[in-house]
Design a protein around this motif. Structure first.
Motif: not given
Length: 113
Positions: A4-5, A21-28
């Motif tokens: 989460l960035v 803003s929060c860019v998420a990765s690694g999950f749906t």
């Protein structure tokens, strides 16, 4: 892995606006609720806003009518639009992946009077 960035923090005058803003990765991302928390100096971390996977929202009383949480599932991003900022909104703001309790590193918001 989950990441989460956050971004978008900064210094703003009282009455001003910022969008985090929060860019998420690694999950749906689209399936899960997301939250914004904040931690002011000398205070406990507090929940600011929550958005479900279906985009139902909830807010802390202190920010209702001023802050808006939203999400763009095409960009795996959750936003926090903050208007009519007050000095008491000064804090580090954290993005939270609610289901697994992952946290970003935070972004600092400073509101000057």
């Amino acid at each position: 892995q989950v990441q989460l960035v956050e971004s978008g923090g900064g210094l703003v005058q009282s009455g001003g606006s910022l969008r985090l803003s929060c860019v998420a990765s690694g999950f749906t991302f689209s399936r899960y609720a997301m939250r914004w928390y904040r931690e002011a100096p000398g205070k406990e971390r507090e929940l600011v806003a929550h958005i479900s996977g279906a985009s139902t929202t909830n807010y802390a009383d202190s920010v209702k009518g001023r802050f808006t949480i939203s999400r763009d599932n095409t960009k795996n991003t959750v936003y926090l639009q903050m208007n009519s900022l007050k000095p008491e909104d000064t804090a580090v703001y954290y993005c939270n992946y609610f289901a697994m309790n992952y946290w970003g590193k935070g972004t600092l918001v400073t509101v000057s009077s």
